[in-house]
Design a protein around this motif. Sequence first.
Motif, PDB file in Angstrom:
ATOM      1  N   ALA A  13       0.842  -1.196   0.000  1.00  0.00           N
ATOM      2  CA  ALA A  13       0.000   0.000   0.000  1.00  0.00           C
ATOM      3  C   ALA A  13       0.874   1.241   0.000  1.00  0.00           C
ATOM      4  CB  ALA A  13      -0.911   0.002   1.232  1.00  0.00           C
ATOM      5  N   ASN A  14       0.358   2.300  -0.537  1.00  0.00           N
ATOM      6  CA  ASN A  14       1.087   3.557  -0.522  1.00  0.00           C
ATOM      7  C   ASN A  14       1.124   4.115   0.891  1.00  0.00           C
ATOM      8  OD1 ASN A  14       1.574   3.607  -3.296  1.00  0.00           O
ATOM      9  ND2 ASN A  14      -0.466   4.482  -3.683  1.00  0.00           N
ATOM     10  N   PRO A  15       2.198   4.808   1.269  1.00  0.00           N
ATOM     11  CA  PRO A  15       2.267   5.410   2.607  1.00  0.00           C
ATOM     12  C   PRO A  15       1.196   6.474   2.759  1.00  0.00           C
ATOM     13  CG  PRO A  15       4.051   6.230   1.220  1.00  0.00           C
ATOM     14  CD  PRO A  15       3.396   5.106   0.465  1.00  0.00           C
ATOM     15  N   PRO A  16       0.751   6.720   3.980  1.00  0.00           N
ATOM     16  CA  PRO A  16      -0.298   7.727   4.185  1.00  0.00           C
ATOM     17  C   PRO A  16       0.172   9.106   3.753  1.00  0.00           C
ATOM     18  CG  PRO A  16       0.712   7.091   6.274  1.00  0.00           C
ATOM     19  CD  PRO A  16       1.210   6.137   5.233  1.00  0.00           C
ATOM     20  N   LEU A  17      -0.738   9.875   3.179  1.00  0.00           N
ATOM     21  CA  LEU A  17      -0.431  11.217   2.709  1.00  0.00           C
ATOM     22  C   LEU A  17      -0.754  12.230   3.787  1.00  0.00           C
ATOM     23  CD1 LEU A  17      -1.933  11.049  -0.893  1.00  0.00           C
ATOM     24  CD2 LEU A  17       0.461  10.741  -0.237  1.00  0.00           C
ATOM     25  N   ARG A  18       0.026  13.300   3.804  1.00  0.00           N
ATOM     26  CA  ARG A  18      -0.279  14.413   4.687  1.00  0.00           C
ATOM     27  C   ARG A  18      -1.378  15.252   4.038  1.00  0.00           C
ATOM     28  NH1 ARG A  18       3.484  15.733   8.680  1.00  0.00           N
ATOM     29  NH2 ARG A  18       5.331  14.393   8.715  1.00  0.00           N
ATOM     30  N   VAL A  19      -2.489  15.417   4.708  1.00  0.00           N
ATOM     31  CA  VAL A  19      -3.622  16.163   4.165  1.00  0.00           C
ATOM     32  C   VAL A  19      -3.702  17.519   4.847  1.00  0.00           C
ATOM     33  CG1 VAL A  19      -6.117  16.208   3.827  1.00  0.00           C
ATOM     34  CG2 VAL A  19      -4.873  14.042   3.700  1.00  0.00           C
ATOM     35  N   ALA A  20      -3.737  18.584   4.045  1.00  0.00           N
ATOM     36  CA  ALA A  20      -3.843  19.926   4.604  1.00  0.00           C
ATOM     37  C   ALA A  20      -5.209  20.104   5.265  1.00  0.00           C
ATOM     38  CB  ALA A  20      -3.656  20.974   3.511  1.00  0.00           C
ATOM     39  N   ILE A  21      -5.206  20.609   6.475  1.00  0.00           N
ATOM     40  CA  ILE A  21      -6.461  20.839   7.186  1.00  0.00           C
ATOM     41  C   ILE A  21      -7.048  22.168   6.735  1.00  0.00           C
ATOM     42  CG2 ILE A  21      -7.507  21.170   9.465  1.00  0.00           C
ATOM     43  CD1 ILE A  21      -5.267  19.446  10.614  1.00  0.00           C
ATOM     44  N   PRO A  22      -8.285  22.180   6.262  1.00  0.00           N
ATOM     45  CA  PRO A  22      -8.876  23.428   5.774  1.00  0.00           C
ATOM     46  C   PRO A  22      -9.126  24.399   6.911  1.00  0.00           C
ATOM     47  CG  PRO A  22     -10.535  21.720   5.887  1.00  0.00           C
ATOM     48  CD  PRO A  22      -9.231  21.055   6.190  1.00  0.00           C
ATOM     49  N   PRO A  23      -9.275  25.690   6.602  1.00  0.00           N
ATOM     50  CA  PRO A  23      -9.616  26.665   7.631  1.00  0.00           C
ATOM     51  C   PRO A  23     -10.906  26.260   8.339  1.00  0.00           C
ATOM     52  CG  PRO A  23      -9.062  27.760   5.571  1.00  0.00           C
ATOM     53  CD  PRO A  23      -9.149  26.292   5.277  1.00  0.00           C
ATOM     54  N   PRO A  24     -11.095  26.660   9.602  1.00  0.00           N
ATOM     55  CA  PRO A  24     -12.252  26.192  10.364  1.00  0.00           C
ATOM     56  C   PRO A  24     -13.592  26.591   9.765  1.00  0.00           C
ATOM     57  CG  PRO A  24     -11.125  27.978  11.501  1.00  0.00           C
ATOM     58  CD  PRO A  24     -10.234  27.548  10.381  1.00  0.00           C
ATOM     59  N   HIS A  25     -13.612  27.676   8.955  1.00  0.00           N
ATOM     60  CA  HIS A  25     -14.888  28.128   8.426  1.00  0.00           C
ATOM     61  C   HIS A  25     -15.208  27.513   7.074  1.00  0.00           C
ATOM     62  CE1 HIS A  25     -11.871  30.872   6.656  1.00  0.00           C
ATOM     63  NE2 HIS A  25     -12.664  30.894   5.619  1.00  0.00           N
ATOM     64  N   LEU A  26     -14.255  26.759   6.489  1.00  0.00           N
ATOM     65  CA  LEU A  26     -14.490  26.213   5.162  1.00  0.00           C
ATOM     66  C   LEU A  26     -15.673  25.257   5.213  1.00  0.00           C
ATOM     67  CD1 LEU A  26     -13.451  26.208   2.262  1.00  0.00           C
ATOM     68  CD2 LEU A  26     -12.060  24.226   2.842  1.00  0.00           C
ATOM     69  N   GLY A  27     -16.677  25.550   4.431  1.00  0.00           N
ATOM     70  CA  GLY A  27     -17.867  24.723   4.407  1.00  0.00           C
ATOM     71  C   GLY A  27     -18.937  25.169   5.383  1.00  0.00           C
ATOM     72  N   GLU A  28     -18.625  26.149   6.241  1.00  0.00           N
ATOM     73  CA  GLU A  28     -19.631  26.652   7.176  1.00  0.00           C
ATOM     74  C   GLU A  28     -20.317  27.862   6.550  1.00  0.00           C
ATOM     75  OE1 GLU A  28     -20.091  28.201  11.792  1.00  0.00           O
ATOM     76  OE2 GLU A  28     -18.303  27.132  11.139  1.00  0.00           O
ATOM     77  N   GLU A  29     -21.581  27.751   6.333  1.00  0.00           N
ATOM     78  CA  GLU A  29     -22.336  28.766   5.620  1.00  0.00           C
ATOM     79  C   GLU A  29     -22.386  30.079   6.393  1.00  0.00           C
ATOM     80  OE1 GLU A  29     -26.463  28.774   2.997  1.00  0.00           O
ATOM     81  OE2 GLU A  29     -26.279  27.505   4.756  1.00  0.00           O
ATOM     82  N   LEU A  30     -22.466  31.152   5.649  1.00  0.00           N
ATOM     83  CA  LEU A  30     -22.588  32.487   6.239  1.00  0.00           C
ATOM     84  C   LEU A  30     -23.784  33.166   5.593  1.00  0.00           C
ATOM     85  CD1 LEU A  30     -21.209  34.559   8.153  1.00  0.00           C
ATOM     86  CD2 LEU A  30     -19.967  35.407   6.174  1.00  0.00           C
ATOM     87  N   TYR A  31     -24.703  33.648   6.436  1.00  0.00           N
ATOM     88  CA  TYR A  31     -25.887  34.315   5.905  1.00  0.00           C
ATOM     89  C   TYR A  31     -26.307  35.424   6.864  1.00  0.00           C
ATOM     90  CZ  TYR A  31     -27.835  30.674   8.997  1.00  0.00           C
ATOM     91  OH  TYR A  31     -28.080  29.830  10.044  1.00  0.00           O
ATOM     92  N   PHE A  32     -27.401  36.114   6.555  1.00  0.00           N
ATOM     93  CA  PHE A  32     -27.849  37.242   7.352  1.00  0.00           C
ATOM     94  C   PHE A  32     -28.621  36.772   8.588  1.00  0.00           C
ATOM     95  CE2 PHE A  32     -28.006  39.646   3.120  1.00  0.00           C
ATOM     96  CZ  PHE A  32     -26.791  40.289   3.353  1.00  0.00           C
ATOM     97  N   HIS A  33     -28.443  37.517   9.685  1.00  0.00           N
ATOM     98  CA  HIS A  33     -29.189  37.256  10.901  1.00  0.00           C
ATOM     99  C   HIS A  33     -30.619  37.770  10.741  1.00  0.00           C
ATOM    100  CE1 HIS A  33     -30.230  37.096  15.176  1.00  0.00           C
ATOM    101  NE2 HIS A  33     -29.140  36.386  15.363  1.00  0.00           N
ATOM    102  N   GLU A  34     -31.560  37.093  11.389  1.00  0.00           N
ATOM    103  CA  GLU A  34     -32.970  37.494  11.264  1.00  0.00           C
ATOM    104  C   GLU A  34     -33.243  38.850  11.917  1.00  0.00           C
ATOM    105  OE1 GLU A  34     -34.454  34.868  15.145  1.00  0.00           O
ATOM    106  OE2 GLU A  34     -35.283  34.499  13.149  1.00  0.00           O
ATOM    107  N   LYS A  35     -32.457  39.214  12.925  1.00  0.00           N
ATOM    108  CA  LYS A  35     -32.632  40.520  13.562  1.00  0.00           C
ATOM    109  C   LYS A  35     -31.904  41.575  12.735  1.00  0.00           C
ATOM    110  CE  LYS A  35     -33.460  39.144  18.350  1.00  0.00           C
ATOM    111  NZ  LYS A  35     -33.071  39.360  19.773  1.00  0.00           N
ATOM    112  N   CYS A  36     -32.606  42.614  12.372  1.00  0.00           N
ATOM    113  CA  CYS A  36     -32.045  43.633  11.499  1.00  0.00           C
ATOM    114  C   CYS A  36     -32.727  44.968  11.782  1.00  0.00           C
ATOM    115  CB  CYS A  36     -32.218  43.238  10.032  1.00  0.00           C
ATOM    116  SG  CYS A  36     -33.926  42.851   9.579  1.00  0.00           S
TER     117      CYS A  36
END
Length: 206
Positions: A13-36
């Motif tokens: 088997a191939n040796p394990p690859l080092r995987v870069a850890i994405p920034p903590p917000h990657l994939g976390e949606e950002l939208y408007f708050h209901e209070k405005c």
Amino acid sequence: MDNSKSRPARNGANPPLRVAIPPPHLGEELYFHEKCGRNAVVINNGHSAHRKEPYDTPYHGLVFSHRFLFDNELFEVTVDEIISKWSGYTFGIGVTAQNPAIKDDDEDNLEWLHDTLACSWYSYGNSVYENGANIIEEYGIDLANVKEGDRVGVMRKDNGTLHFFLNGMDKGPSATDVPTDVFGVIDLGGCCVRASVIDPLTPVSR
């Protein structure tokens, strides 16, 4: 000569690859708050907002992000609708330490970003303000001239500097020592009456 670094693992088997850890917000949606602001309405599951009665008043159109921004995270919106009335009044964007989730009723009366004096940094026209005080008069971005389809953004860098963006272009540092845990905020003021949050994971046509 030691070629062990190029050899495959003994089990084939191939040796394990080092995987870069994405920034903590990657994939976390950002939208408007209901209070405005009392003259603003958040629609489209938090992805868009517009100003009610846009021809009656240019004020009370503040809209906040639903969570604080991570370091190096771009809070970016598309200007969806511009009207010809209220020339001289301008769209605004920035960040604030004021959490919209714990905003009290008195804050619904805030007319514009100049009223959010506690820990706020923002831009109107071609100026930048900190807690209501003008800190840069000619920043290099004029929000009074935004057009429908323009993208306007703001980012707090991990070194505490604040940068504004226009159509994907970083206009450079505008403030320093901006604290962490700030929320994005826009002012649907003047001629700008509708805007939408841009999903950072969705490619933008150029």
